[in-house]
Design a protein around this motif. Structure first.
Motif, mmCIF file in Angstrom:
data_model
loop_
_atom_site.group_PDB
_atom_site.id
_atom_site.type_symbol
_atom_site.label_atom_id
_atom_site.label_comp_id
_atom_site.label_asym_id
_atom_site.label_seq_id
_atom_site.Cartn_x
_atom_site.Cartn_y
_atom_site.Cartn_z
ATOM 1 N N MET A 50 0.841 -1.199 0.000
ATOM 2 C CA MET A 50 0.000 0.000 0.000
ATOM 3 C C MET A 50 0.870 1.239 0.000
ATOM 4 S SD MET A 50 -2.704 -1.196 2.936
ATOM 5 C CE MET A 50 -3.902 0.071 2.551
ATOM 6 N N ASN A 51 0.463 2.233 -0.783
ATOM 7 C CA ASN A 51 1.228 3.466 -0.850
ATOM 8 C C ASN A 51 0.309 4.655 -1.092
ATOM 9 O OD1 ASN A 51 3.708 5.104 -1.167
ATOM 10 N ND2 ASN A 51 2.983 5.314 -3.275
ATOM 11 N N SER A 52 0.455 5.658 -0.249
ATOM 12 C CA SER A 52 -0.206 6.937 -0.478
ATOM 13 C C SER A 52 0.896 7.952 -0.738
ATOM 14 C CB SER A 52 -1.034 7.362 0.742
ATOM 15 O OG SER A 52 -1.558 8.662 0.565
ATOM 16 N N GLY A 53 0.987 8.424 -1.969
ATOM 17 C CA GLY A 53 2.114 9.252 -2.377
ATOM 18 C C GLY A 53 2.060 10.666 -1.837
ATOM 19 N N THR A 54 3.084 11.429 -2.221
ATOM 20 C CA THR A 54 3.215 12.804 -1.735
ATOM 21 C C THR A 54 2.014 13.650 -2.118
ATOM 22 O OG1 THR A 54 5.547 12.470 -2.272
ATOM 23 C CG2 THR A 54 4.910 14.655 -1.553
ATOM 24 N N ALA A 55 1.447 13.373 -3.300
ATOM 25 C CA ALA A 55 0.326 14.177 -3.777
ATOM 26 C C ALA A 55 -0.985 13.817 -3.100
ATOM 27 C CB ALA A 55 0.173 14.012 -5.295
ATOM 28 N N ILE B 146 -4.812 5.818 -2.451
ATOM 29 C CA ILE B 146 -4.022 4.760 -1.825
ATOM 30 C C ILE B 146 -3.891 3.630 -2.833
ATOM 31 C CG2 ILE B 146 -3.859 3.141 0.103
ATOM 32 C CD1 ILE B 146 -5.775 5.038 1.639
ATOM 33 N N ASP B 147 -2.698 3.462 -3.371
ATOM 34 C CA ASP B 147 -2.450 2.375 -4.307
ATOM 35 C C ASP B 147 -2.359 1.064 -3.538
ATOM 36 O OD1 ASP B 147 -2.319 4.050 -6.551
ATOM 37 O OD2 ASP B 147 -0.215 4.497 -6.179
ATOM 38 N N CYS B 148 -3.080 0.065 -4.003
ATOM 39 C CA CYS B 148 -3.093 -1.254 -3.368
ATOM 40 C C CYS B 148 -2.719 -2.304 -4.409
ATOM 41 C CB CYS B 148 -4.475 -1.577 -2.803
ATOM 42 S SG CYS B 148 -5.020 -0.468 -1.490
ATOM 43 N N ASP C 253 -5.479 -1.832 -7.563
ATOM 44 C CA ASP C 253 -6.515 -0.807 -7.634
ATOM 45 C C ASP C 253 -6.061 0.395 -6.813
ATOM 46 O OD1 ASP C 253 -8.854 0.484 -8.291
ATOM 47 O OD2 ASP C 253 -10.184 -1.079 -7.546
ATOM 48 N N GLU C 254 -6.753 1.479 -6.985
ATOM 49 C CA GLU C 254 -6.484 2.684 -6.207
ATOM 50 C C GLU C 254 -7.726 3.028 -5.399
ATOM 51 O OE1 GLU C 254 -6.102 7.340 -7.209
ATOM 52 O OE2 GLU C 254 -4.549 6.114 -8.152
ATOM 53 N N ILE C 255 -7.554 3.123 -4.093
ATOM 54 C CA ILE C 255 -8.657 3.477 -3.195
ATOM 55 C C ILE C 255 -8.549 4.961 -2.879
ATOM 56 C CG2 ILE C 255 -9.741 3.003 -0.975
ATOM 57 C CD1 ILE C 255 -9.769 0.641 -2.967
ATOM 58 N N PRO C 256 -9.600 5.746 -3.081
ATOM 59 C CA PRO C 256 -9.506 7.193 -2.854
ATOM 60 C C PRO C 256 -9.171 7.539 -1.412
ATOM 61 C CG PRO C 256 -11.501 6.618 -4.074
ATOM 62 C CD PRO C 256 -10.924 5.328 -3.581
ATOM 63 N N VAL C 257 -8.389 8.613 -1.239
ATOM 64 C CA VAL C 257 -8.148 9.158 0.092
ATOM 65 C C VAL C 257 -9.357 10.013 0.455
ATOM 66 C CG1 VAL C 257 -6.736 10.761 1.444
ATOM 67 C CG2 VAL C 257 -5.637 9.168 -0.136
ATOM 68 N N ALA D 125 3.437 0.607 -4.851
ATOM 69 C CA ALA D 125 2.743 -0.318 -3.948
ATOM 70 C C ALA D 125 3.402 -1.689 -3.993
ATOM 71 C CB ALA D 125 1.264 -0.411 -4.318
ATOM 72 N N VAL D 126 3.786 -2.139 -5.193
ATOM 73 C CA VAL D 126 4.501 -3.407 -5.321
ATOM 74 C C VAL D 126 5.839 -3.331 -4.593
ATOM 75 C CG1 VAL D 126 5.637 -4.971 -6.949
ATOM 76 C CG2 VAL D 126 3.369 -4.061 -7.471
ATOM 77 N N SER D 127 6.500 -2.191 -4.708
ATOM 78 C CA SER D 127 7.784 -2.014 -4.032
ATOM 79 C C SER D 127 7.655 -2.199 -2.530
ATOM 80 C CB SER D 127 8.345 -0.622 -4.335
ATOM 81 O OG SER D 127 9.526 -0.381 -3.597
#
Length: 478
Positions: free
Chosen positions: A52-57, A61-63, A85-89, A401-403
């Motif tokens: 899971m990753n929520s980037g600087t922008a 939330i990338d899953c 998929d991407e889950i909205p913040v 997110a894979v990283s």
């Protein structure tokens, strides 16, 4: 389980891929999911990890749900993206955080509560992701969550302490989901003397290594970063360099929010920028005088240097020069694109790399979908084939997110990740984050111990330097 011997080439690095398709609609083979994470009699590794990753922008939330298999510590690591998929913040989270970062004023009480709130936000994202795609939560063995970067002080000045502040409490995620969770990767990197970013070499190197081609992965998220992987004949993954270039989409997004009163948060398909005329003097002045842009690698940066306040100064300079809102968007977009090329031409030669000899540039991040940026890169770098990272079988949007899924896997195994040669320190870091045990903790440990028992060498398990994408991910989010 699908045996390694059924593999065939993925066409990128000569490694294996079985090329089989999923059921055509779930992107997540049911039989594989049900059997993942069980102790194997032969001591091999078989785990499903949600990165899971929520980037600087803070645009979502990338899953990425990833299955990893490895026959032994010295065998190639097999991976397959099962679902992305991407889950909205939620706006209730996004707006106050952005306001807090702009104003840089808060209290210990607010930060404490925010850490818990973000932990629940990521746990909710796990639930939404699983519910949306009909994935049983108990089929997930491990979560790797980057969290939300609040502050990254990677290049401290005198009197400051190098630090990283990423919130989204891992123990909350683990407790709510029941899944073992790894967080705080950046502070762990800083503990061995590195800057804690970009943290992309692990996945970029394994995806893009090639026997004869020099490749570069260019990410344009909120911040732009690069990772160059020489051909295996020139050192390959043992000779990678990476660093943060500077602004990616951050200035573009800030300008869009400014001119639309927050109603539009990015320049869709570069439409606004395409309508304007670049003020080249403003671009050149900014690039010539910005301290970070002209600082040699290793270096990393974030919203602290290229945030809304810095963008506002550029907006004011553009308006003082008579620029329209479209001209301003064209100008800040050119700052991003021109700086990327500037970074190549200024700093790659210091590592003996001729930018004009790069064979392929693999693009990822939201900025890779901006035609204005892409047109500039293609014009400025005519010798390189510029393409999407999707060609590797891993969706470009899912890469980070894979990283973090793989960072979590390496932490669980106590296995050091790849380190670029231009890092402040080349000391290996065998635990790349904080681990919050979940319900299957003992089962996970049993598998990891059994896997490690087949390693006859001294010290920790050997770093993975070869990865196989078992089948390309072909189902894209709506």
């Amino acid at each position: 389980m699908t045996p390694s011997s059924t593999s065939c080439s993925n066409g990128l690095n000569g490694h294996a891929s079985n090329g089989a398709h999923t059921n055509g609609h779930s992107g997540c083979p049911t039989d594989a999911i049900k059997r993942v994470g069980r102790l194997r009699a032969d001591g091999s590794l078989d785990l499903t990890v949600l990165g899971m990753n929520s980037g600087t922008a803070m645009d979502g939330i990338d899953c990425a749900l990833v299955r990893y298999r490895q026959a032994s510590p010295t065998a190639p690591l097999h991976m397959e993206v099962l679902k992305y998929d991407e889950i909205p913040v939620p706006q209730r989270m996004k707006k106050p955080i952005l306001k807090m970062l702009r104003e840089t004023r808060t209290t210990p009480s607010a930060m404490s509560q925010l850490n818990v709130q973000l932990g629940h936000m990521f746990a909710d994202a796990v639930h939404e992701f699983c519910q949306k795609h009909h994935i049983a939560k108990d089929s997930i063995d491990l979560i790797g969550s980057h969290g939300q970067t609040i502050w990254l002080l990677s290049m401290p000045k005198e009197g400051e302490t190098r630090s990283a502040f990423c919130l989204g409490e891992g123990t909350i995620i683990s407790a709510v989901t029941g899944i073992t969770t790894v967080t705080d990767f950046r502070q762990a990197e800083q503990s061995v003397g590195r800057q804690g970013a970009p943290l992309v070499a692990l996945i970029d190197g394994l995806l893009l290594r090639h026997p004869t081609k020099m490749r570069l992965c260019q990410n344009i998220g909120g911040i732009a970063n690069l990772c160059l992987i020489p051909a295996d004949t020139d050192g390959g993954v043992d000779a990678m360099v990476d660093w943060d270039c500077g602004p990616g989409n951050m200035f573009i997004d800030a300008a869009m929010r400014h001119y639309t009163d927050g109603e539009q948060e990015y320049d869709r398909d570069g439409e606004w920028g395409a309508k304007g005329t670049v003020n080249q003097k403003i671009v050149d002045d900014f690039l010539a005088h910005n301290e970070y842009i002209n600082h040699p690698p290793p270096k990393t940066t974030g919203r602290e240097v290229f945030g809304d306040n810095e963008c506002q100064e550029i907006i004011e300079a553009c308006e003082a020069a008579g620029c329209s809102k479209y001209d301003t968007l064209a100008t800040v977009t050119r700052i991003t694109a021109q700086n990327i090329v500037r970074q190549y031409r200024t700093f790659l030669p210091r590592y003996g790399i001729d930018p004009d000899k790069i064979d392929e540039i693999f693009m990822c991040g939201g900025g890779a979908r901006n035609p204005n940026i892409m047109a500039y890169l293609e014009q400025a770098l005519p010798n390189a084939r510029i393409c999407k990272l999707d060609e590797t079988g891993v969706p470009a949007d899912a890469k980070e997110a894979v990283s973090f899924a793989q960072q979590a896997l390496e932490a669980l195994l106590g296995r050091a990740a790849l380190v670029p040669i231009n890092s402040d320190s080349l000391d290996p870091n065998c635990i790349s984050g904080k681990i919050a045990p979940g319900k299957k903790w003992r089962e996970l440990m049993a598998m990891c111990v059994a896997f490690g028992d087949s390693w006859e060498g001294d010290g920790p398990l050997p770093t993975v330097k070869e990865m196989v994408v078992d089948r390309p991910y072909t189902e894209w989010k709506p």
